[in-house]
Motif scaffolding. Sequence first.
Motif, PDB file in Angstrom:
ATOM      1  N   MET A  76       0.917   5.678  -1.413  1.00 50.88           N
ATOM      2  CA  MET A  76       1.211   3.966  -1.185  1.00 50.88           C
ATOM      3  C   MET A  76      -0.121   2.980  -1.545  1.00 50.88           C
ATOM      4  N   THR A  77      -1.644   3.510  -1.306  1.00 47.50           N
ATOM      5  CA  THR A  77      -2.283   2.563  -1.918  1.00 47.50           C
ATOM      6  C   THR A  77      -2.288   2.458  -3.178  1.00 47.50           C
ATOM      7  N   ARG A  78      -1.865   3.107  -4.209  1.00 46.65           N
ATOM      8  CA  ARG A  78      -1.893   2.938  -6.009  1.00 46.65           C
ATOM      9  C   ARG A  78      -0.632   2.712  -6.220  1.00 46.65           C
ATOM     10  N   ALA A  79       0.605   2.644  -5.321  1.00 42.37           N
ATOM     11  CA  ALA A  79       1.448   2.526  -5.164  1.00 42.37           C
ATOM     12  C   ALA A  79       1.643   0.887  -5.440  1.00 42.37           C
ATOM     13  N   HIS A  80       1.150   0.428  -4.623  1.00 39.94           N
ATOM     14  CA  HIS A  80       0.914  -1.204  -3.986  1.00 39.94           C
ATOM     15  C   HIS A  80      -0.463  -1.696  -4.253  1.00 39.94           C
ATOM     16  N   GLU A  81      -1.338  -1.549  -5.144  1.00 43.57           N
ATOM     17  CA  GLU A  81      -2.018  -1.740  -5.591  1.00 43.57           C
ATOM     18  C   GLU A  81      -2.472  -3.581  -6.551  1.00 43.57           C
ATOM     19  N   THR A  82      -1.020  -3.519  -7.112  1.00 42.81           N
ATOM     20  CA  THR A  82      -1.199  -4.489  -7.943  1.00 42.81           C
ATOM     21  C   THR A  82      -0.007  -5.598  -7.855  1.00 42.81           C
ATOM     22  N   LEU A  83       0.578  -5.321  -7.035  1.00 42.19           N
ATOM     23  CA  LEU A  83       1.440  -5.816  -6.263  1.00 42.19           C
ATOM     24  C   LEU A  83       1.511  -7.378  -5.121  1.00 42.19           C
ATOM     25  N   GLN A  84      -0.045  -7.160  -4.897  1.00 43.48           N
ATOM     26  CA  GLN A  84      -0.202  -8.587  -4.483  1.00 43.48           C
ATOM     27  C   GLN A  84       0.275  -8.707  -2.968  1.00 43.48           C
ATOM     28  N   ILE A  85       0.744  -8.111  -1.817  1.00 42.06           N
ATOM     29  CA  ILE A  85       1.711  -7.872  -0.600  1.00 42.06           C
ATOM     30  C   ILE A  85       0.681  -9.093   0.442  1.00 42.06           C
ATOM     31  N   THR A  86       1.462  -8.878   0.565  1.00 42.26           N
ATOM     32  CA  THR A  86       1.103 -10.628   2.272  1.00 42.26           C
ATOM     33  C   THR A  86       1.214  -9.815   3.443  1.00 42.26           C
ATOM     34  N   ASP A  87       0.645  -9.755   4.239  1.00 42.65           N
ATOM     35  CA  ASP A  87       0.715  -9.403   5.754  1.00 42.65           C
ATOM     36  C   ASP A  87       2.657 -10.055   6.002  1.00 42.65           C
TER      37      ASP A  87
END
Length: 131
Positions: A76-87
């Motif tokens: 999950m960390t690698r899958a989302h690291e470039t997506l700049q997801i907020t709370d």
Amino acid sequence: MSEPQSLYDRLGGTYGIAGAVDILVDRLFANVAVNANAGVHAHHGDPANAPGYKFLVTAWSVQAAGGPQCYPGLDMTRAHETLQITDDQFDAVAMEIAATLNFCGVPAPEHTEFMEIIESYRPQVVTQRAA
């Protein structure tokens, strides 16, 4: 005395989870708040990506719920690291997951248990914290 059923089994196994994910991903693709993030939109915004995305979300959900280890994607960390997801964006996805579980008639204990799993991934998914 029999072993307690796993969440995976209580959610209907692969077929039950895949049915819910089919609904969920369609909801996510239509959610304006989720797709407002350009990184997320590029990640799954193209309807041509839906079958692959549904496969990955199904496999991840099967595994996260205690079913077979079948998820072939990134952690999950690698899958989302470039997506700049907020709370707020995480919350929008969580809302769609909860609404889908309700729509599918998932009983309250299983609903709560699955949502706790989702929430446990917040630190790995959210990369943009409010100032």
